[in-house]
Design an enzyme around this catalytic site. Structure first.
Site, short mmCIF file in Angstrom:
data_model
loop_
_atom_site.label_atom_id
_atom_site.label_comp_id
_atom_site.label_asym_id
_atom_site.label_seq_id
_atom_site.Cartn_x
_atom_site.Cartn_y
_atom_site.Cartn_z
N LYS A 1 -14.52 32.06 29.45
CA LYS A 1 -14.10 33.03 28.00
C LYS A 1 -12.36 34.24 29.53
O LYS A 1 -13.83 34.73 30.27
CB LYS A 1 -14.26 33.26 27.73
N HIS B 1 -17.77 35.14 17.03
CA HIS B 1 -17.98 36.55 17.25
C HIS B 1 -19.58 36.03 16.13
O HIS B 1 -19.53 36.49 15.71
CB HIS B 1 -17.72 37.53 17.23
N LEU B 2 -21.00 36.17 17.22
CA LEU B 2 -22.32 36.02 16.18
C LEU B 2 -22.46 37.40 17.04
O LEU B 2 -23.93 37.35 16.07
CB LEU B 2 -22.22 34.75 16.49
N HIS C 1 -13.30 29.62 17.98
CA HIS C 1 -13.69 31.60 18.42
C HIS C 1 -14.64 32.18 17.47
O HIS C 1 -13.31 32.51 16.19
CB HIS C 1 -12.25 31.83 18.34
N HIS D 1 -6.39 32.69 19.66
CA HIS D 1 -6.05 34.26 18.01
C HIS D 1 -4.58 33.92 18.41
O HIS D 1 -4.23 35.33 19.25
CB HIS D 1 -6.79 35.03 18.31
N ASP E 1 -11.74 33.70 14.38
CA ASP E 1 -11.93 34.97 15.97
C ASP E 1 -13.07 36.36 14.58
O ASP E 1 -13.06 37.25 14.82
CB ASP E 1 -10.84 35.83 15.79
N HIS F 1 -8.26 35.45 26.14
CA HIS F 1 -7.94 36.31 25.55
C HIS F 1 -6.16 36.98 25.71
O HIS F 1 -6.14 37.88 26.82
CB HIS F 1 -8.44 37.63 25.02
ZN LIG Z 1 -12.35 37.49 19.52
#
Ligand SMILES: [Zn+2]
Length: 343
Positions: free
Chosen positions: A100, A16-17, A14, A175, A248, A137
């Site tokens: 997602k 985020h880029l 998991h 998460h 995350d 999420h």
């Molecule tokens: Zn996230």
């Protein structure tokens, strides 16, 4: 005393880029330690089609440092308009590895998320058929639900009904932050797993709120009380195949974090492995570190574990406290204790 640990190269399930300048600034920090990562699709606008995922993957590959060995595993952002055929095509091409689900309004850039879950039933049916996992999420967004209860309520109101309606759908609770979520994952025999972040193993809500507000510890789902943090530690360090690492890591500039209404997210890519080695050692579970970082995730996603290894040495690491980006500095997560392992 153990002086070094050698494990299969980890993956981040998991991550985020972001995009553009931020992507170029943060990607090297993940590519250094991780072989693969599940790339979150919550850009502006979000990555909702196979074509958009292919284009985003190209931008990530173009931003990789020379010689880096890193494979982005793409995902699609589920909307009420998602086309099951497009999802199936992108999966068959090997482009996407998950879809997602963001409840509308749950976190950064989630305005396009799902409000009416009946509308996404045809996509979920198709995913169950082709074995494509759903990443969730797991928070409801109703304003009348207390923010500290939103994960537990999500399980009852959204996740459990989805799993009953689509019993063959493989689901990853992303998460997780509560004992309730860890227990729910353990209650399933198969087809359900959870990622746990580095920072949720380290901080509870006091770290954010006691003795002054600390925006760099603010993330979503927000850290809960200490009993929940301890439950996450037990789940992560147990070796149980249903729990694995998803950092995350979610970079925001200090300018965006330090606001009257600041952004949610902790940037943990640079020091995650040092922190995890410390956490597992403190809990007497170094032998289970590899399962959490390198084995359980690929097993659930149906991918082989990485063949290459990394060795961590008992040596104080030199991590930056922040990194510079063209948009401004991004503060690196501070675990609040000394680190003794270098990757
Ligand atoms: Zn996230």
């Amino acid at each position: 005393m153990t002086q070094s640990i050698t494990i299969r190269r980890p993956d981040d399930w998991h991550l985020h880029l972001r995009d553009g300048d931020m992507l170029r600034a943060v990607l090297p920090h993940s590519a250094r330690d991780f072989a693969r990562a599940i790339i979150m699709p919550n850009l502006v606008p979000p990555v909702v089609t196979g074509a958009q995922a292919a284009a985003y993957r190209e931008r990530i590959m173009a931003a990789l440092p020379e010689g880096a060995d890193f494979t982005p595993l793409m995902t699609l952002y589920l909307t009420e308009d998602t086309d099951p055929d497009d999802v199936a095509r992108a999966h068959a091409e090997g482009l996407i590895h998950a879809v997602k689900l963001y409840p509308a309004g749950a976190t950064t850039n989630s305005a396009s998320g799902v409000s009416n879950f009946d509308k996404v039933a045809p996509v979920l049916d198709r995913m169950a058929e082709i074995g494509l996992p759903l990443c969730t999420h797991g928070e409801v967004t109703d304003s009348e639900i207390d923010i500290f209860d939103r994960e537990a309520v999500f399980i009852d109101r959204v996740l459990d009904p989805i799993r009953r309606a689509h019993p063959n759908l493989r689901v990853i609770m992303e998460h997780i932050t509560t004992a309730d979520a860890a227990d729910y994952v353990r209650s399933a025999d198969s087809g359900l797993a959870a990622t746990i972040t580095t920072h949720h193993l380290v901080i509870n809500r006091n770290h954010i709120l006691a003795g002054g507000i600390r925006p760099h510890y603010y993330c979503l789902p927000v850290a809960k009380r200490e009993t929940h943090r301890l439950a996450l530690r037990v789940a992560a360090t147990s070796g149980d195949a249903r729990f694995f690492l998803g950092t995350d890591s979610a970079p925001h500039t200090d300018g965006a974090k330090l606001q009257p209404c600041g952004c949610a997210g902790c940037f943990t890519a640079p020091n995650t492995l040092s922190i995890l080695a410390q956490v597992f050692e403190d809990d007497g579970a170094l032998d289970n570190l590899e399962a959490f970082t390198s084995l359980n995730g690929p097993a659930f996603y149906g991918l082989p574990p990485n063949e290459t290894r990394i060795t961590m040495r008992r040596e104080a690491p030199q991590h930056p406290s922040s990194i510079d980006t063209p948009d401004g500095p991004v503060t690196v997560f501070d675990p609040g204790f000394d680190l003794h392992w270098t990757s």
